[in-house]
Design a protein around this motif. Structure first.
Motif, PDB file in Angstrom:
ATOM      1  N   LEU A 189       0.841  -1.195   0.000  1.00 35.00           N
ATOM      2  CA  LEU A 189       0.000   0.000   0.000  1.00 35.00           C
ATOM      3  C   LEU A 189       0.881   1.252   0.000  1.00 35.00           C
ATOM      4  O   LEU A 189       1.871   1.336   0.731  1.00 35.00           O
ATOM      5  CB  LEU A 189      -0.892   0.015   1.241  1.00 35.00           C
TER       6      LEU A 189
ATOM      7  N   LYS B 183       1.634   5.232   0.660  1.00 31.08           N
ATOM      8  CA  LYS B 183       1.246   6.329   1.542  1.00 31.08           C
ATOM      9  C   LYS B 183       0.855   7.535   0.694  1.00 31.08           C
ATOM     10  O   LYS B 183       1.467   7.780  -0.367  1.00 31.08           O
ATOM     11  CB  LYS B 183       2.388   6.697   2.474  1.00 31.08           C
ATOM     12  N   PRO B 184      -0.043   8.348   1.152  1.00 27.71           N
ATOM     13  CA  PRO B 184      -0.907   8.128   2.327  1.00 27.71           C
ATOM     14  C   PRO B 184      -1.874   6.965   2.064  1.00 27.71           C
ATOM     15  O   PRO B 184      -2.413   6.845   0.961  1.00 27.71           O
ATOM     16  CB  PRO B 184      -1.647   9.449   2.483  1.00 27.71           C
ATOM     17  N   VAL B 185      -2.063   6.173   3.098  1.00 27.33           N
ATOM     18  CA  VAL B 185      -2.848   4.943   2.946  1.00 27.33           C
ATOM     19  C   VAL B 185      -4.324   5.275   2.789  1.00 27.33           C
ATOM     20  O   VAL B 185      -4.888   6.064   3.551  1.00 27.33           O
ATOM     21  CB  VAL B 185      -2.643   4.018   4.161  1.00 27.33           C
ATOM     22  N   ASP B 186      -4.939   4.646   1.765  1.00 22.82           N
ATOM     23  CA  ASP B 186      -6.372   4.778   1.577  1.00 22.82           C
ATOM     24  C   ASP B 186      -7.092   3.850   2.565  1.00 22.82           C
ATOM     25  O   ASP B 186      -6.843   2.636   2.583  1.00 22.82           O
ATOM     26  CB  ASP B 186      -6.737   4.402   0.136  1.00 22.82           C
ATOM     27  N   GLU B 187      -7.963   4.428   3.405  1.00 22.59           N
ATOM     28  CA  GLU B 187      -8.618   3.644   4.465  1.00 22.59           C
ATOM     29  C   GLU B 187      -9.414   2.468   3.902  1.00 22.59           C
ATOM     30  O   GLU B 187      -9.351   1.354   4.432  1.00 22.59           O
ATOM     31  CB  GLU B 187      -9.537   4.533   5.294  1.00 22.59           C
ATOM     32  N   LYS B 188     -10.156   2.691   2.846  1.00 24.67           N
ATOM     33  CA  LYS B 188     -10.964   1.633   2.258  1.00 24.67           C
ATOM     34  C   LYS B 188     -10.082   0.499   1.757  1.00 24.67           C
ATOM     35  O   LYS B 188     -10.374  -0.687   1.981  1.00 24.67           O
ATOM     36  CB  LYS B 188     -11.813   2.189   1.126  1.00 24.67           C
ATOM     37  N   GLU B 189      -8.988   0.861   1.080  1.00 27.50           N
ATOM     38  CA  GLU B 189      -8.086  -0.160   0.546  1.00 27.50           C
ATOM     39  C   GLU B 189      -7.447  -0.966   1.671  1.00 27.50           C
ATOM     40  O   GLU B 189      -7.308  -2.190   1.579  1.00 27.50           O
ATOM     41  CB  GLU B 189      -7.001   0.520  -0.303  1.00 27.50           C
TER      42      GLU B 189
END
Length: 511
Positions: A103, A105-111
């Motif tokens: 993943l 950054k910035p990390v996608d919350e849904k992913e």
């Protein structure tokens, strides 16, 4: 919950990742964080996480090096890489280390949440597969141990074959014993109950000193018999006796130096199980070295006990009969007789004694009293103590029955009945039915014990009562009616027969 370790050199990232996700919704909990690869290595050993979120770029040991070192230790941990760089070379190397995702950054919350759900399902699948593999290995190991111990495997096992097996099962011991355990279960509980005990003991007993297997109808325990193991298994078996909800009987064979000779210990333990019936539950029997000589029942000894029991029953001394049964039980325990021998010997002794009693007292023990159920019930007893209790109950019932149904007792009861009911229309047939006797047989008993026929005895009782009534001033016809004579003429005839004068003349005598 599965454990997650978050590894990133930026404090804000570590804190944000900890609070950003509702980890419990996906079956995870954050067990810790690490600021660099070296700290992560130490915490991975301590916390044993199921999943690590790892930053690629960290000072010292970077993310890929961290994953590589953990993989070298044989860990099954899953990894999710976080990186600010979309470098394909990193991705290719990460794939080589069997990471579960990459993943940016910035990390996608849904992913991230989708990745967590996918990894959680994979962890569940892996753990179930591992559990099944371990269960299969344990089952195969148990079957092998049971077949060798009980002799079903024959002599096919050699030292060369046993060495790798013992290493895999953790049984590379220098001495062995076999213990067998029997639980006091009902017939309905036995099959399931034994399996439950085996499963629980497999989990609870120390695997360093014991290996549990089924040896139906017993639970078998292979014991480590070196200096360290001897003290441990003695303590554990004693604790089993105290803590198990169902009563247990444990038999332990002697020590053998190699697993190839373990059947010898099993046979000794099996022989010890034959003592369970006489010793009762809550006992540990151990065979060591040469068996001690045991006293045996001498020829004719059972006949002697049968005679003692008969004599005690014949005179109605139940305490003496109890002592005889207890003495015979003690001899059987001393001789360590097996269940079949005990039951057959007790049945023979009781049968001889009861048959002699019936033959000596045919008037008391008629066809209404049979001892056959007492003898047949012996085979159903589960211990010597329950067998003794069963016989003592039979003895008590027999003595009570004899006292209640002896001819003397019966005739006294008939006499009492006549004296209380003389004014009624009494007949021998009616009284015989009340006392469950044949009227002809009761009539003969009555004549033997009183010297009078039933009707004569009844007449004399009535005349004595009539004399009392006449003396009190009642008229002749009143007295006749009161004592049970419907006809005054018949009363007159009977009175004169037994008293030599008529009722009127008796009434007219001066007092």
């Amino acid at each position: 919950m599965y454990k997650v370790l978050i590894v990133d050199d930026e404090p804000s990232i570590r804190e944000g990742m900890t609070t950003l996700i509702e980890w419990e919704d996906y079956g995870f909990e954050v067990c810790g964080t690490a600021a660099n690869g070296r700290e992560a290595l130490a915490k991975a050993d301590e916390l044993e996480p199921d999943l690590m979120l790892v930053d690629i770029r960290m000072p010292g040991i970077n993310g890929l090096e961290l994953i590589e070192r953990i993989r070298e230790k044989g860990s099954d941990c899953h990894f999710l890489i976080l990186s600010g760089y979309s470098d394909f070379d990193y991705a290719k190397k990460a794939i080589g280390f069997r990471v579960d995702g990459y993943l940016l950054k910035p990390v996608d919350e849904k992913e991230l949440c989708e990745s967590l759900a996918r990894i959680r399902d994979r962890i569940i699948e892996e753990k179930e597969h591992k559990r099944q593999q371990e269960s299969e290995v344990a089952w195969r190991g148990e079957q092998l141990i049971a077949s060798v111990v009980t002799g079903m495997a024959g002599d096919s096992l050699s030292e060369e074959l046993w060495d790798p097996i013992s290493q895999r099962l953790g049984l590379n011991w220098t001495g062995f014993r076999v213990a067998l355990a029997e639980a006091d279960l009902t017939e309905d509980e036995e099959s399931a109950g034994i399996g439950l005990l085996k499963s629980r003991w497999s989990r609870e007993l120390d695997k360093e000193t014991s290996f549990v297997f089924l040896a139906e109808p017993y639970v078998g325990i292979l014991l480590r018999a070196d200096e360290q193991g001897e003290a441990q298994w003695r303590r554990e078996l004693a604790e089993l006796l105290d803590s198990e909800k169902v009563p247990l009987f444990l038999s332990v064979g002697s020590k053998v130096d190699t697993f190839l000779h373990v059947r010898q210990s099993y046979e000794q333990a099996l022989d010890g199980m034959r003592q369970r019936f006489v010793l009762g539950m809550g006992v540990i029997v151990q065979a060591d070295g040469a068996a001690e000589p045991r006293p045996i029942l001498e020829p004719g000894e059972l006949d002697s006990y049968a005679d003692q029991l008969f004599l005690a029953l014949d005179i109605g001394n139940k305490e003496s009969a109890f002592r005889t049964v207890e003495a015979l039980a003690a001899r059987m325990t001393e001789a360590r007789l097996d269940e079949e021998t005990v039951k057959s010997s007790m049945a023979q002794t009781a049968s001889v004694a009861f048959n002699k009693l019936a033959a000596a007292n045919p008037k008391t023990f008629t066809s209404t009293q049979s001892f056959a159920p007492v003898i047949s019930e012996i085979i159903r007893q589960r211990s010597l103590r329950s067998l003794v209790s069963h016989l003592n109950q039979a003895i008590e019932g027999t003595v009570r029955y004899a006292s209640e149904h002896s001819p003397e007792t019966i005739i006294k009861q008939v006499e009492d009945f006549i004296r209380r009911h003389y004014s009624e229309n009494l007949k021998l047939e009616t009284i015989a039915d009340l006392f469950n006797y044949n009227s002809s047989y009761l009539g003969k008993l009555f004549k033997t014990h009183t010297g009078e026929y039933f009707n004569t005895y009844l007449d004399k009782v009535r005349i004595e009562k009539a004399k009392e009534l006449l003396a009190q001033g009642l008229k002749v016809h009143q007295a006749a009616e009161r004592v049970g004579y419907a006809s005054v003429d018949y009363f007159h005839t009977k009175f004169k027969k037994y008293e030599g004068v008529s009722p009127s003349a008796f009434k007219g005598r001066p007092s």
